[in-house]
Scaffold this active site. Structure first.
Site, PDB file in Angstrom:
ATOM      1  N   LYS A 178      46.913 -27.972  71.878  1.00  0.00           N
ATOM      2  CA  LYS A 178      48.196 -27.245  71.857  1.00  0.00           C
ATOM      3  C   LYS A 178      47.938 -25.784  72.211  1.00  0.00           C
ATOM      4  O   LYS A 178      47.415 -25.017  71.407  1.00  0.00           O
ATOM      5  CB  LYS A 178      48.852 -27.315  70.469  1.00  0.00           C
ATOM      6  CG  LYS A 178      50.251 -26.681  70.514  1.00  0.00           C
ATOM      7  CD  LYS A 178      50.598 -25.970  69.246  1.00  0.00           C
ATOM      8  CE  LYS A 178      50.989 -24.539  69.290  1.00  0.00           C
ATOM      9  NZ  LYS A 178      51.534 -23.894  70.440  1.00  0.00           N
ATOM     10  N   GLY A 231      43.462 -17.989  65.777  1.00  0.00           N
ATOM     11  CA  GLY A 231      44.740 -17.286  65.719  1.00  0.00           C
ATOM     12  C   GLY A 231      44.777 -16.334  64.543  1.00  0.00           C
ATOM     13  O   GLY A 231      43.732 -15.847  64.083  1.00  0.00           O
ATOM     14  N   SER A 232      45.981 -16.091  64.042  1.00  0.00           N
ATOM     15  CA  SER A 232      46.150 -15.096  62.979  1.00  0.00           C
ATOM     16  C   SER A 232      45.765 -15.662  61.616  1.00  0.00           C
ATOM     17  O   SER A 232      45.795 -16.873  61.396  1.00  0.00           O
ATOM     18  CB  SER A 232      47.613 -14.650  62.944  1.00  0.00           C
ATOM     19  OG  SER A 232      48.423 -15.769  62.604  1.00  0.00           O
ATOM     20  N   ASN A 233      45.461 -14.768  60.676  1.00  0.00           N
ATOM     21  CA  ASN A 233      45.128 -15.195  59.306  1.00  0.00           C
ATOM     22  C   ASN A 233      46.312 -15.834  58.611  1.00  0.00           C
ATOM     23  O   ASN A 233      46.154 -16.771  57.826  1.00  0.00           O
ATOM     24  CB  ASN A 233      44.652 -13.992  58.491  1.00  0.00           C
ATOM     25  CG  ASN A 233      43.219 -13.668  58.815  1.00  0.00           C
ATOM     26  OD1 ASN A 233      42.914 -13.280  59.935  1.00  0.00           O
ATOM     27  ND2 ASN A 233      42.334 -13.868  57.865  1.00  0.00           N
ATOM     28  N   VAL A 235      48.797 -17.664  59.884  1.00  0.00           N
ATOM     29  CA  VAL A 235      48.959 -19.070  60.276  1.00  0.00           C
ATOM     30  C   VAL A 235      47.740 -19.887  59.838  1.00  0.00           C
ATOM     31  O   VAL A 235      47.872 -20.991  59.302  1.00  0.00           O
ATOM     32  CB  VAL A 235      49.193 -19.192  61.804  1.00  0.00           C
ATOM     33  CG1 VAL A 235      49.191 -20.645  62.237  1.00  0.00           C
ATOM     34  CG2 VAL A 235      50.501 -18.533  62.204  1.00  0.00           C
ATOM     35  N   GLY A 236      46.538 -19.325  60.032  1.00  0.00           N
ATOM     36  CA  GLY A 236      45.306 -20.048  59.692  1.00  0.00           C
ATOM     37  C   GLY A 236      45.265 -20.451  58.228  1.00  0.00           C
ATOM     38  O   GLY A 236      44.871 -21.578  57.893  1.00  0.00           O
ATOM     39  N   GLU A 253      39.093 -19.498  63.263  1.00  0.00           N
ATOM     40  CA  GLU A 253      38.610 -18.187  63.722  1.00  0.00           C
ATOM     41  C   GLU A 253      39.826 -17.270  63.771  1.00  0.00           C
ATOM     42  O   GLU A 253      40.767 -17.540  64.512  1.00  0.00           O
ATOM     43  CB  GLU A 253      37.959 -18.293  65.113  1.00  0.00           C
ATOM     44  CG  GLU A 253      36.492 -18.660  65.076  1.00  0.00           C
ATOM     45  CD  GLU A 253      35.626 -17.719  64.262  1.00  0.00           C
ATOM     46  OE1 GLU A 253      35.967 -16.525  64.147  1.00  0.00           O
ATOM     47  OE2 GLU A 253      34.618 -18.179  63.708  1.00  0.00           O
ATOM     48  N   CYS A 287      40.256 -10.019  69.683  1.00  0.00           N
ATOM     49  CA  CYS A 287      39.920 -10.161  68.259  1.00  0.00           C
ATOM     50  C   CYS A 287      38.751  -9.246  67.905  1.00  0.00           C
ATOM     51  O   CYS A 287      38.608  -8.816  66.772  1.00  0.00           O
ATOM     52  CB  CYS A 287      39.585 -11.612  67.948  1.00  0.00           C
ATOM     53  SG  CYS A 287      38.376 -12.292  69.074  1.00  0.00           S
ATOM     54  N   GLU A 388      45.143  -5.679  60.687  1.00  0.00           N
ATOM     55  CA  GLU A 388      44.981  -5.772  62.137  1.00  0.00           C
ATOM     56  C   GLU A 388      46.316  -5.415  62.820  1.00  0.00           C
ATOM     57  O   GLU A 388      47.335  -6.036  62.549  1.00  0.00           O
ATOM     58  CB  GLU A 388      44.601  -7.221  62.472  1.00  0.00           C
ATOM     59  CG  GLU A 388      44.235  -7.450  63.903  1.00  0.00           C
ATOM     60  CD  GLU A 388      43.925  -8.922  64.197  1.00  0.00           C
ATOM     61  OE1 GLU A 388      44.670  -9.794  63.719  1.00  0.00           O
ATOM     62  OE2 GLU A 388      42.941  -9.191  64.908  1.00  0.00           O
TER      63      GLU A 388
HETATM   64  P1  NAP Z   1      49.032 -17.141  65.912  1.00  0.00           P
HETATM   65  O1  NAP Z   1      50.414 -16.644  65.912  1.00  0.00           O
HETATM   66  O2  NAP Z   1      48.391 -17.434  64.613  1.00  0.00           O
HETATM   67  O3  NAP Z   1      49.032 -18.436  66.860  1.00  0.00           O
HETATM   68  C1  NAP Z   1      47.841 -19.129  67.164  1.00  0.00           C
HETATM   69  C2  NAP Z   1      48.188 -20.563  67.531  1.00  0.00           C
HETATM   70  O4  NAP Z   1      48.693 -21.225  66.365  1.00  0.00           O
HETATM   71  C3  NAP Z   1      49.288 -20.682  68.593  1.00  0.00           C
HETATM   72  O5  NAP Z   1      49.039 -21.786  69.413  1.00  0.00           O
HETATM   73  C4  NAP Z   1      50.522 -20.916  67.737  1.00  0.00           C
HETATM   74  O6  NAP Z   1      51.585 -21.559  68.411  1.00  0.00           O
HETATM   75  C5  NAP Z   1      49.953 -21.813  66.666  1.00  0.00           C
HETATM   76  N1  NAP Z   1      50.778 -21.901  65.448  1.00  0.00           N
HETATM   77  C6  NAP Z   1      51.713 -21.030  65.008  1.00  0.00           C
HETATM   78  N2  NAP Z   1      52.255 -21.483  63.846  1.00  0.00           N
HETATM   79  C7  NAP Z   1      51.646 -22.664  63.556  1.00  0.00           C
HETATM   80  C8  NAP Z   1      51.762 -23.605  62.503  1.00  0.00           C
HETATM   81  N3  NAP Z   1      52.624 -23.427  61.508  1.00  0.00           N
HETATM   82  N4  NAP Z   1      50.970 -24.701  62.516  1.00  0.00           N
HETATM   83  C9  NAP Z   1      50.069 -24.882  63.511  1.00  0.00           C
HETATM   84  N5  NAP Z   1      49.928 -24.027  64.551  1.00  0.00           N
HETATM   85  C10 NAP Z   1      50.694 -22.925  64.576  1.00  0.00           C
HETATM   86  O7  NAP Z   1      48.048 -16.118  66.661  1.00  0.00           O
HETATM   87  P2  NAP Z   1      48.258 -15.389  68.051  1.00  0.00           P
HETATM   88  O8  NAP Z   1      49.282 -14.323  67.886  1.00  0.00           O
HETATM   89  O9  NAP Z   1      48.450 -16.410  69.109  1.00  0.00           O
HETATM   90  O10 NAP Z   1      46.815 -14.742  68.301  1.00  0.00           O
HETATM   91  C11 NAP Z   1      46.436 -13.483  67.824  1.00  0.00           C
HETATM   92  C12 NAP Z   1      45.518 -13.629  66.612  1.00  0.00           C
HETATM   93  O11 NAP Z   1      44.382 -14.431  66.971  1.00  0.00           O
HETATM   94  C13 NAP Z   1      44.934 -12.303  66.164  1.00  0.00           C
HETATM   95  O12 NAP Z   1      44.957 -12.248  64.760  1.00  0.00           O
HETATM   96  C14 NAP Z   1      43.490 -12.350  66.675  1.00  0.00           C
HETATM   97  O13 NAP Z   1      42.590 -11.540  65.960  1.00  0.00           O
HETATM   98  C15 NAP Z   1      43.188 -13.795  66.521  1.00  0.00           C
HETATM   99  N6  NAP Z   1      42.058 -14.193  67.367  1.00  0.00           N
HETATM  100  C16 NAP Z   1      40.853 -14.457  66.764  1.00  0.00           C
HETATM  101  C17 NAP Z   1      39.749 -14.801  67.532  1.00  0.00           C
HETATM  102  C18 NAP Z   1      38.418 -15.091  66.890  1.00  0.00           C
HETATM  103  O14 NAP Z   1      37.584 -15.731  67.532  1.00  0.00           O
HETATM  104  N7  NAP Z   1      38.191 -14.666  65.666  1.00  0.00           N
HETATM  105  C19 NAP Z   1      39.865 -14.886  68.925  1.00  0.00           C
HETATM  106  C20 NAP Z   1      41.120 -14.605  69.499  1.00  0.00           C
HETATM  107  C21 NAP Z   1      42.201 -14.271  68.711  1.00  0.00           C
HETATM  108  P3  NAP Z   1      52.742 -20.688  69.132  1.00  0.00           P
HETATM  109  O15 NAP Z   1      52.069 -19.938  70.218  1.00  0.00           O
HETATM  110  O16 NAP Z   1      53.650 -21.740  69.614  1.00  0.00           O
HETATM  111  O17 NAP Z   1      53.329 -19.802  68.087  1.00  0.00           O
END
Ligand code: NAP
Length: 496
Positions: A178, A231-233, A235-236, A253, A287, A388
């Site tokens: 996804k 993704g974000s903390n 959602v994670g 991550e 990130c 962040e």
């Molecule tokens: P996000 O909002 O948490 O979304 C990440 C993924 O999760 C997207 O595909 C999103 O879908 C999906 N998602 C959202 N709600 C969900 C749920 N309830 N159940 C399952 N999946 C769900 O994060 P983002 O804004 O895309 O990314 C930015 C974040 O990623 C930042 O915090 C960044 O630091 C972190 N990041 C970390 C790393 C690492 O390796 N540590 C690398 C890159 C990014 P939708 O797009 O449809 O909302």
């Protein structure tokens, strides 16, 4: 590509299919938000179930292929991506906003990831262990987990899917992928490359749709044995709790609040350059982006002059027209969130030295640009030093000595990346021992990570093991320990 609106369909069981909602999500160029690049199909729980059935059907045959044969597909895909490097890079710039040079860099890194994982498929897969018993050999081998779910963010729309997919595939798993809703076109190009490489139907399935519907359906589906999420903390953490209810393997991550520590003996020109690269490269939407400078107060004045001069020279604009400009924030919602973080920092009493707001007008066709923003006199307890912002926003924190620098650096919940600038080997080694981050840089910026090295964070940033490198596939396999008594000895007494 520009001017030709694309349609992005699900890829299930080797076929391109429309999702069950009949609805579409528009894909916009964040540098020119009125420009629609394409539309992605919106899917339902049933679409995820269909994809799971296809993945289950394909899994046994996929796992039965030899490991090098599975790796060979990755090699083919890496060649296809290289042939279309410019298309991948332009698509990334138009839908995610990073400038063309940065997009090319991400495509090249994705190729490295695919090539590395292809070669990984030829490496040893277990160990031979001496037994306490005579005529007995113990060895380990591996088994796939089965069907796995991969949920990825928008900020590295090719590389992160690339490293998760390739690691899962060489271990013999089949996949439900996804992608982030904001970057459907990059996901499509990647999946098309796997299709073109001849990957059997059902091995890699992609389902478009929101996190709340498609993401949730993946996390809840009992046939999906493992979920790898970046993704974000926020959602994670929810996903982890939900997946734990059915004991699914989970890898997370998440965010970072990455510090660069600058000690009094540092080369300040290099440190200033590294800070600008780390804080404002990819518009601060990495990130591993540098979001905190922790600097010895003895060199603060001199360093700030250099930093401000470089930061004020940064060109902000469309990264397609100017391949080295600092591009836009990915969408309006994220831009509002970054502006809110800036506002909070002002209210908390941080001293704004540079930037601090939007570049351009508020009109609907104006790109989501934010100026490189620097706050001085930041206290470690302020929100801007703890949370962040995920944009081009940098906090400067002054400290008295090395010990205080380490204490401040470690005073956040995150633990992804960090950097130190000093010539003192004793401090360097102590920093490496004491810093609480998964990735450490000595006299280089906080950003970056090579395909052949482990990548991931400590503390609230990550759990479930490191991605990339030889550690990348570990999450996607089980270990089997095999005891072979080659004389079929009759054993008596206690066997422990
Ligand atoms: P996000 O909002 O948490 O979304 C990440 C993924 O999760 C997207 O595909 C999103 O879908 C999906 N998602 C959202 N709600 C969900 C749920 N309830 N159940 C399952 N999946 C769900 O994060 P983002 O804004 O895309 O990314 C930015 C974040 O990623 C930042 O915090 C960044 O630091 C972190 N990041 C970390 C790393 C690492 O390796 N540590 C690398 C890159 C990014 P939708 O797009 O449809 O909302």
């Amino acid at each position: 590509m520009v001017g030709k609106e694309q349609t992005y369909l699900n890829f299930i069981g080797g076929e391109w299919r429309e999702g069950g909602t009949g609805k579409w999500e528009l894909n916009r160029n964040p540098a020119k938000p009125t420009q629609i690049i394409g539309k992605a199909t919106c899917s339902t729980h049933e679409d995820v179930s269909l994809a799971v059935l296809a993945a289950q059907k394909a899994q046994r045959e996929w796992a039965a292929r030899s490991r090098p044969a599975r790796g060979a597909f990755l090699e083919k895909v890496s060649k296809l991506v290289r042939e279309k490097l410019d298309t991948f890079a332009m698509t990334m710039t138009i839908e995610e906003g990073k400038n063309l040079n940065e997009s090319k860099g991400e495509v090249l890194k994705s190729i490295n990831v695919l090539e590395f994982m292809a070669s990984e498929s030829r490496r040893p897969i277990g160990e031979v262990i001496p037994s306490e018993m005579p005529n007995t050999m113990i060895y380990t081998t591996r088994a796939p987990l089965g069907v796995v779910g991969l949920i990825t963010p928008w900020n590295f729309p090719l590389c992160i899917p690339g490293w998760k997919i390739s690691a899962a595939l060489i271990e013999g798993n089949t996949i439900i992928f996804k992608p982030a809703s904001l970057t459907p076109a990059c996901a499509l190009l990647l999946v098309q490359a796997f299709h073109e490489a001849g990957l059997p139907p059902g091995v890699l399935n992609m389902v478009y749709g929101s996190g709340s519907t498609v993401g949730n359906a993946i996390v809840d589906n009992p046939a999906i044995k493992a979920i790898s999420f970046t993704g974000s903390n926020e959602v994670g953490a929810e996903l982890y709790a939900q997946a734990a209810k059915r004991l699914a393997h989970t890898q997370l991550e998440m965010g970072g609040k990455n510090p660069i520590i600058i000690l009094a003996d540092a080369d300040l020109d290099q440190a200033a350059e590294a800070t600008v690269t780390g804080a404002f490269g990819s518009t601060g939407q990495r990130c591993t982006a540098t979001s905190r400078v922790i600097i010895d107060k003895k060199v603060h004045g001199e360093f700030m002059k250099k930093l401000l001069e470089k930061s004020r020279n940064i060109k902000v604009g469309d990264g397609l027209e100017n391949p080295s400009a600092m591009g836009p924030i990915v969408d309006e919602k994220q831009m509002i969130s970054v502006l809110k973080a800036i506002d909070t920092a002002k209210k908390e009493g941080a001293k704004l030295l540079c930037g601090g707001g939007r570049v351009g007008s508020d009109s609907p066709d104006s790109g989501y640009f934010i100026a490189p923003t620097i706050f001085d006199d930041v206290k470690p307890s302020m929100k801007i030093a703890q949370e962040e912002a995920f944009g081009p926003v940098l906090s400067i924190i002054q400290v008295s000595d090395f010990d205080e620098a380490i204490e401040v650096a470690n005073s956040v919940k995150y633990g992804l990346s960090s950097s130190v600038y000093t010539r003192d080997i004793q401090r360097i080694m102590n920093y490496a021992d004491r810093i609480e981050t998964g990735i450490l840089h000595i006299n280089s910026p906080t950003v970056g990570g090579e395909a052949n090295a482990p990548f991931g964070g400590m503390k609230a940033t990550g759990l479930g093991g490191r991605e990339m490198g030889s550690t990348g596939p570990e999450f996607f396999r089980e270990i089997k320990t095999v005891y072979v008594d080659y004389n079929a000895t009759v054993r008596k007494g206690n066997l422990y």
